[in-house]
Design an enzyme around this catalytic site. Sequence first.
Site, PDB file in Angstrom:
ATOM      1  N   LYS A   1      47.007  21.080  38.721  1.00  0.00           N
ATOM      2  CA  LYS A   1      47.156  20.956  37.065  1.00  0.00           C
ATOM      3  C   LYS A   1      46.587  19.768  36.741  1.00  0.00           C
ATOM      4  CE  LYS A   1      50.171  24.764  36.226  1.00  0.00           C
ATOM      5  NZ  LYS A   1      51.421  25.142  35.798  1.00  0.00           N
TER       6      LYS A   1
ATOM      7  N   LYS B   1      44.160  31.644  41.282  1.00  0.00           N
ATOM      8  CA  LYS B   1      45.368  32.564  41.029  1.00  0.00           C
ATOM      9  C   LYS B   1      45.142  32.931  39.757  1.00  0.00           C
ATOM     10  CE  LYS B   1      49.298  30.328  39.824  1.00  0.00           C
ATOM     11  NZ  LYS B   1      50.393  30.727  39.219  1.00  0.00           N
TER      12      LYS B   1
ATOM     13  N   LYS C   1      49.314  32.851  33.488  1.00  0.00           N
ATOM     14  CA  LYS C   1      49.482  33.097  32.208  1.00  0.00           C
ATOM     15  C   LYS C   1      49.011  32.089  31.275  1.00  0.00           C
ATOM     16  CE  LYS C   1      54.354  32.687  32.677  1.00  0.00           C
ATOM     17  NZ  LYS C   1      54.448  31.682  33.559  1.00  0.00           N
TER      18      LYS C   1
END
Length: 333
Positions: free
Chosen positions: A115, A198, A201
Site C-alpha cells: 500500500k 490481487k 475493492k
Amino acid sequence: MSKSILFTGVQPSGFLTIGNYCGTINRWTEFQKKYLCFFCISDLHALTILPKKSKESLNNRILDTLALYLSCGVDPSKSIIFLQSNVYQHTQLHWILSNFSYFGELSRMTQFKYKVNLNQNSPINLSLFSYPILMAADILLYQTNFVPVGLDQKQHLELVGTIARRFNKRYGNIFTIPSIILNNVGFKIMALQNPMKKMSKSDNNLNNSIFLLDSIDSIRIKLYKSLTDSSNPPEVKYDQYNKPGISNLLVILSSLTGKKISDLEIEFNKCTYQYFKKSLLDILLEVILKIQKSYFFFRKDIHYLYDILRLGAENARIHSEKTLCQVQNILNS
Ligand code: AQP
C-alpha cells in the site's frame, strides 16, 4: 458444550468483490451453523485508506456492507453482526497491544509495503502501519478460535498469534491463540486486467474487479475484457506463471461451482476462451443475481439495518468487555 468462536470481518472500503466472496464470504453460512460467529464491519480499518471521504459516504458503505452480509446468508438471530467503531473495547485493546508489538515486525508486513508503494506520492498514515495491531485487538477480544481469511491476511493473522503469545508468556494464558481458516480454492483471486496482482475493492481500475453489486452488463463486459493469453490453439489449463489470466478464471469457476480445477480443465478441453468465459459468466450471474435480489430487499430497510447494528454492538460489548477487564486487571496489578 459451548461452541467454538469464529471472528471475521470486511472493511467497508468499497463494494465487496468476488475476491472477498470466494476468499471467505462464501463459507460464512457454513461457519454460522458450527460456531458462535462474530461478523464485524471493520469501519476503523477502512479509515486507513478513506480519510478524505465524507462521513456520509462511509455510512452508506457500512449499510451496503451490512445488507450484503445479510444477502450472503448471515443471520442476525444466529450470529453477532456489529460495527467495529461501536465497540470501544477494540481501540482500547489496540493501544494496549501496541506495547507488545514491534516496529520491525510491522515493517515487514507485505500489505503495508504494497500500500505504501501504491501511494508513493502521499504521506503514509500511522494507522496503515499499525493496522495489524487493531486486527489483533478485534480477534483477541472475543477469545476467537477460528479466523477465516483470504491469503492476503495470512501474514497479519500470524502476527496476531505472535502478539498474543508474547502477552501470554508474560501474564499467563489470557488470550486464545486463533487458528486461520484458508479456503482450498479462491484464497487469492487476482485482478482481471492484471492477474499478477490481487483483486481489490479499492482498485482504481474498475475493470480489475467484479463487484457483487455490478450490473449484468458490467459483469459481462469486464469478464469478456479480462486478460487471457495468446496460446494457439487456446488452452483452458491451470498454469499460474504462464497463463495467469486463464488460471484466475479457472479458480473463480472452481470456487463458485465446487468443481475441481482438474475436472474443469477436462470439461473445457479444446474450447475457445470465448466459450469458457460464457460458461463462467452464466455461473457468476447465477450467484451474483441471487445475492443482489436479497440485497435490494434488505438495503431498503434502514431501520432494520440500524437495529441489527445496535443489538450486535450490545452483544459484542458484553463479550469483549470480559477480556478487556481481564487484561486491564492484570496490567494494573
Ligand atoms: N482478491 C481476494 N481473493 C481472496 N480473498 C480476498 N480477500 C480480499 N481480497 C481477496 C479477503 O476478503 C476479506 C475481507 O477483506 P478486507 O475488507 O478485510 O480487506 P482486504 O483484504 O484489504 O480486501 P480488499 O478487497 O483488497 O480491500 P481494500 O481494497 O480496501 O484493501 C479478507 O479475509 C481478505 O483476505
